[in-house]
Design a protein around this motif. Structure first.
Motif, PDB file in Angstrom:
ATOM      1  N   PHE A   1      69.788  15.728  51.359  1.00 55.26           N
ATOM      2  CA  PHE A   1      70.059  15.491  49.731  1.00 55.26           C
ATOM      3  C   PHE A   1      69.217  14.395  49.284  1.00 55.26           C
ATOM      4  O   PHE A   1      68.891  14.421  48.047  1.00 55.26           O
ATOM      5  CB  PHE A   1      71.284  15.266  49.449  1.00 55.26           C
ATOM      6  CG  PHE A   1      72.311  16.663  49.464  1.00 55.26           C
ATOM      7  CD1 PHE A   1      72.262  17.379  48.450  1.00 55.26           C
ATOM      8  CD2 PHE A   1      72.910  17.189  50.877  1.00 55.26           C
ATOM      9  CE1 PHE A   1      73.183  18.677  48.344  1.00 55.26           C
ATOM     10  CE2 PHE A   1      73.470  18.374  50.624  1.00 55.26           C
ATOM     11  CZ  PHE A   1      73.511  19.140  49.468  1.00 55.26           C
ATOM     12  N   ASP A   2      68.732  13.390  50.434  1.00 50.74           N
ATOM     13  CA  ASP A   2      67.873  12.356  49.887  1.00 50.74           C
ATOM     14  C   ASP A   2      66.535  12.746  49.502  1.00 50.74           C
ATOM     15  O   ASP A   2      65.683  11.923  48.891  1.00 50.74           O
ATOM     16  CB  ASP A   2      67.755  11.299  50.581  1.00 50.74           C
ATOM     17  CG  ASP A   2      69.401  10.651  50.771  1.00 50.74           C
ATOM     18  OD1 ASP A   2      70.101  10.606  49.787  1.00 50.74           O
ATOM     19  OD2 ASP A   2      69.774  10.185  51.945  1.00 50.74           O
ATOM     20  N   ARG A   3      66.036  14.033  50.019  1.00 47.02           N
ATOM     21  CA  ARG A   3      64.767  14.364  49.779  1.00 47.02           C
ATOM     22  C   ARG A   3      64.851  15.539  48.751  1.00 47.02           C
ATOM     23  O   ARG A   3      63.800  16.041  48.482  1.00 47.02           O
ATOM     24  CB  ARG A   3      64.344  15.188  51.171  1.00 47.02           C
ATOM     25  CG  ARG A   3      64.083  14.422  52.232  1.00 47.02           C
ATOM     26  CD  ARG A   3      63.621  15.113  53.605  1.00 47.02           C
ATOM     27  NE  ARG A   3      64.278  16.191  54.004  1.00 47.02           N
ATOM     28  CZ  ARG A   3      65.071  16.086  55.117  1.00 47.02           C
ATOM     29  NH1 ARG A   3      65.563  14.940  55.676  1.00 47.02           N
ATOM     30  NH2 ARG A   3      65.755  17.417  55.312  1.00 47.02           N
ATOM     31  N   LEU A   4      65.802  15.991  48.007  1.00 46.42           N
ATOM     32  CA  LEU A   4      65.972  16.926  47.392  1.00 46.42           C
ATOM     33  C   LEU A   4      65.279  16.322  45.878  1.00 46.42           C
ATOM     34  O   LEU A   4      65.874  15.278  45.144  1.00 46.42           O
ATOM     35  CB  LEU A   4      67.349  17.364  46.949  1.00 46.42           C
ATOM     36  CG  LEU A   4      67.675  18.652  46.314  1.00 46.42           C
ATOM     37  CD1 LEU A   4      66.918  19.790  47.086  1.00 46.42           C
ATOM     38  CD2 LEU A   4      69.189  19.001  46.188  1.00 46.42           C
TER      39      LEU A   4
ATOM     40  N   GLU B   1      60.971  20.255  51.282  1.00 45.39           N
ATOM     41  CA  GLU B   1      61.473  18.958  51.799  1.00 45.39           C
ATOM     42  C   GLU B   1      62.889  18.943  52.121  1.00 45.39           C
ATOM     43  O   GLU B   1      63.316  18.219  53.094  1.00 45.39           O
ATOM     44  CB  GLU B   1      61.057  17.866  50.643  1.00 45.39           C
ATOM     45  CG  GLU B   1      59.596  17.855  50.753  1.00 45.39           C
ATOM     46  CD  GLU B   1      59.118  16.597  49.717  1.00 45.39           C
ATOM     47  OE1 GLU B   1      60.201  16.247  48.651  1.00 45.39           O
ATOM     48  OE2 GLU B   1      57.900  16.006  49.833  1.00 45.39           O
ATOM     49  N   PHE B   2      63.860  19.513  51.449  1.00 49.46           N
ATOM     50  CA  PHE B   2      64.956  19.850  51.557  1.00 49.46           C
ATOM     51  C   PHE B   2      65.482  20.125  53.133  1.00 49.46           C
ATOM     52  O   PHE B   2      66.154  19.958  53.590  1.00 49.46           O
ATOM     53  CB  PHE B   2      65.702  20.438  50.771  1.00 49.46           C
ATOM     54  CG  PHE B   2      67.178  20.699  50.600  1.00 49.46           C
ATOM     55  CD1 PHE B   2      67.950  19.614  50.433  1.00 49.46           C
ATOM     56  CD2 PHE B   2      67.925  21.999  51.378  1.00 49.46           C
ATOM     57  CE1 PHE B   2      69.540  19.753  50.741  1.00 49.46           C
ATOM     58  CE2 PHE B   2      69.261  21.681  51.359  1.00 49.46           C
ATOM     59  CZ  PHE B   2      70.091  20.839  51.353  1.00 49.46           C
ATOM     60  N   THR B   3      64.644  21.182  53.217  1.00 51.59           N
ATOM     61  CA  THR B   3      64.760  21.856  54.633  1.00 51.59           C
ATOM     62  C   THR B   3      64.389  21.133  55.907  1.00 51.59           C
ATOM     63  O   THR B   3      64.724  21.587  56.959  1.00 51.59           O
ATOM     64  CB  THR B   3      64.229  23.231  54.621  1.00 51.59           C
ATOM     65  OG1 THR B   3      62.839  23.066  54.800  1.00 51.59           O
ATOM     66  CG2 THR B   3      64.554  24.184  53.614  1.00 51.59           C
ATOM     67  N   GLY B   4      63.564  19.880  55.581  1.00 50.54           N
ATOM     68  CA  GLY B   4      62.756  19.220  56.664  1.00 50.54           C
ATOM     69  C   GLY B   4      61.451  19.849  57.266  1.00 50.54           C
ATOM     70  O   GLY B   4      61.046  19.247  57.807  1.00 50.54           O
ATOM     71  N   ALA B   5      60.949  21.120  56.549  1.00 51.14           N
ATOM     72  CA  ALA B   5      59.852  21.520  56.833  1.00 51.14           C
ATOM     73  C   ALA B   5      58.793  20.743  56.266  1.00 51.14           C
ATOM     74  O   ALA B   5      58.980  19.981  55.241  1.00 51.14           O
ATOM     75  CB  ALA B   5      59.675  22.820  56.332  1.00 51.14           C
ATOM     76  N   ALA B   6      57.442  20.720  56.812  1.00 53.33           N
ATOM     77  CA  ALA B   6      56.453  20.123  56.019  1.00 53.33           C
ATOM     78  C   ALA B   6      55.779  20.868  54.896  1.00 53.33           C
ATOM     79  O   ALA B   6      55.429  21.915  54.971  1.00 53.33           O
ATOM     80  CB  ALA B   6      55.497  19.712  57.090  1.00 53.33           C
ATOM     81  N   PRO B   7      55.758  20.154  53.538  1.00 54.91           N
ATOM     82  CA  PRO B   7      55.222  21.055  52.583  1.00 54.91           C
ATOM     83  C   PRO B   7      53.628  20.693  52.635  1.00 54.91           C
ATOM     84  O   PRO B   7      53.000  19.695  52.799  1.00 54.91           O
ATOM     85  CB  PRO B   7      55.815  20.376  51.407  1.00 54.91           C
ATOM     86  CG  PRO B   7      56.100  18.629  51.819  1.00 54.91           C
ATOM     87  CD  PRO B   7      56.377  18.847  53.358  1.00 54.91           C
TER      88      PRO B   7
ATOM     89  N   THR C   1      76.461  11.293  52.915  1.00 58.05           N
ATOM     90  CA  THR C   1      75.977  12.650  52.866  1.00 58.05           C
ATOM     91  C   THR C   1      74.763  13.010  53.931  1.00 58.05           C
ATOM     92  O   THR C   1      74.216  12.025  54.352  1.00 58.05           O
ATOM     93  CB  THR C   1      75.530  13.247  51.389  1.00 58.05           C
ATOM     94  OG1 THR C   1      74.569  12.085  51.236  1.00 58.05           O
ATOM     95  CG2 THR C   1      76.490  12.719  50.606  1.00 58.05           C
ATOM     96  N   ILE C   2      74.504  14.069  54.242  1.00 64.18           N
ATOM     97  CA  ILE C   2      73.127  14.428  54.924  1.00 64.18           C
ATOM     98  C   ILE C   2      71.823  13.935  54.328  1.00 64.18           C
ATOM     99  O   ILE C   2      71.886  13.948  53.347  1.00 64.18           O
ATOM    100  CB  ILE C   2      73.271  15.867  55.370  1.00 64.18           C
ATOM    101  CG1 ILE C   2      73.057  16.805  54.241  1.00 64.18           C
ATOM    102  CG2 ILE C   2      74.492  16.372  55.959  1.00 64.18           C
ATOM    103  CD1 ILE C   2      72.586  18.173  54.465  1.00 64.18           C
ATOM    104  N   SER C   3      71.099  13.740  55.237  1.00 67.83           N
ATOM    105  CA  SER C   3      69.802  13.011  54.801  1.00 67.83           C
ATOM    106  C   SER C   3      68.917  13.878  53.913  1.00 67.83           C
ATOM    107  O   SER C   3      68.017  13.720  53.060  1.00 67.83           O
ATOM    108  CB  SER C   3      69.007  12.770  55.798  1.00 67.83           C
ATOM    109  OG  SER C   3      68.710  13.477  56.832  1.00 67.83           O
TER     110      SER C   3
END
Length: 394
Positions: free
Chosen positions: A8-11, A133-139, A4-6
């Motif tokens: 989802f590992d950040r979700l 985090e899912f989108t790859g943006a910095a929280p 799966t795309i990475s």
């Protein structure tokens, strides 16, 4: 191995549901559990709302609805918005969604990508950070500090904005803290945002009617200077005890600058959830246009419980709790107990039979706190406080 795309590992997830599942499992084993973890009114949906849904089904409203919601439902939101904020919006700016989270999902997806920054309240609703985090943006956490009544500071918030900032998320009245930000502080923030015209704002106002002690909710809709980049999240779940109906709404920007966002979220609806079911939308109209006696009754009960909770928590050893001004949560400081917050919450569930949520589940600044929902009966709240006191006295 299926790859799966990475992303989802950040979700992440909302741990309140995990605590609810654990509490339910213990109850099924015969344990007596008092659940003050889940943010769900313990009142039933008012009967006239239920009857409106039943009538809609009997009248044959069984098919698809428009992706943005029935015009009649959007028009009801327009009427309600005018009543509560004094601001008239167009039904063409209103989107009906299956709950509040899809607005977060859509807005954060629109603005989040690697290299971007999104500001969010911390402690705050966990889905904000999860989706960022899912989108790859910095929280980028905006601190909600106890010494500030868990309201945000305009000065501190504005100082966090950079050239990479795409979206600012605000929440007042707030989950998990019960903090309410004053109109003067919001006005100061809006004034400062004039220097950052490319930053969009998502204002989560789902607890708008839930204020106490003379506090009033200040909607960001009341500031026309940011209306062309403002997304307002609201819904039926909390105000009318309709959590399971999955009914939310959002109001999207107007003007040339932001009007295109509405069509983007409409397309997302078409691709994802298609539409919101018809009978729930008719129930939503009845909720807005019908008698508000049950809402008033619920709010009086929450106010009484709030006072019981604050008094009881402050009587416990090594626990202090400021008085929440909104929503139906208390966020007591447990740092002097010697426990880490999540471990304390787990121990209270397993050993004392009280379900609470550890502060770190709401952000990196949540350590030292636990969230207690007083959307439960006074009897159960008193039982829970007694159990917590007995546990801490061991």
């Amino acid at each position: 191995m299926l790859h799966t795309i990475s992303a989802f590992d950040r979700l992440g997830e909302e741990n309140a549901f995990a605590v609810l599942a654990r509490a339910t499992a213990l109850a099924q084993q015969g344990r007596d559990i008092v659940n003050l973890g889940i943010g769900q009114p313990d009142f039933k949906t008012p009967q006239h709302i239920v009857e409106a849904a039943i009538k809609a089904l009997r009248d044959g409203h069984h098919g698809y609805t428009p992706a943005n919601g029935l015009l009649a439902t959007r028009a009801a939101v327009v009427r309600r918005t005018l009543t509560t904020t004094g601001v008239e919006v167009s039904p063409e700016a209103v989107m009906i969604l299956p709950g509040g989270k899809p607005t977060m999902f859509a807005a954060i997806l629109m603005f989040g990508e690697p290299g971007a920054e999104i500001l969010y309240p911390d402690p705050g609703f966990p889905i904000y950070r999860s989706m960022i985090e899912f989108t790859g943006a910095a929280p980028i956490p905006v601190p909600m500090r106890e010494e500030n009544g868990f309201a945000f500071s305009a000065e501190e918030t504005l100082a966090l904005i950079t050239s990479k900032t795409r979206l600012l998320i605000l929440n007042s009245p707030a989950n998990p803290t019960g903090g309410v930000t004053a109109r003067s502080e919001i006005a100061k923030l809006v004034k400062g945002l004039e220097k950052h015209p490319d930053v969009a704002i998502l204002s989560d106002e789902i607890y708008d009617v839930m204020t106490y002690d003379g506090e009033t909710h200040c909607s960001l809709l009341g500031f026309p200077e940011i209306r062309d980049r403002l997304i307002v999240l609201n819904g039926w779940s909390k105000t009318w005890a309709m959590t399971g109906w999955r009914m939310g709404w959002s109001i999207w920007p107007n003007g040339d600058k932001g009007a295109h966002l509405y069509d983007k979220v409409r397309k997302l609806a078409v691709n994802c959830w298609s539409c919101v079911n018809a009978p729930s939308q008719f129930a939503g109209i009845a909720a807005i246009d019908g008698p508000q006696d049950d809402v008033d009754k619920m709010m009086r009960a929450f106010d009484r419980r709030r006072k019981v909770v604050v008094e009881g928590l402050n009587a416990l050893p090594n626990i202090s709790c400021i008085t929440p001004k909104g929503a139906f949560y208390a966020f007591p400081n447990v740092s002097k107990t010697g426990w880490k917050a999540k471990k304390l919450a787990s121990a209270l569930l397993d050993e004392a039979g009280v379900a609470l949520i550890g502060g770190p589940d709401f952000g990196i600044l949540g350590e030292g706190y636990i969230r207690l929902s007083y959307a439960n009966s006074e009897e159960n709240i008193l039982r829970a406080l007694e159990r917590i006191g007995t546990f801490l006295a061991k």
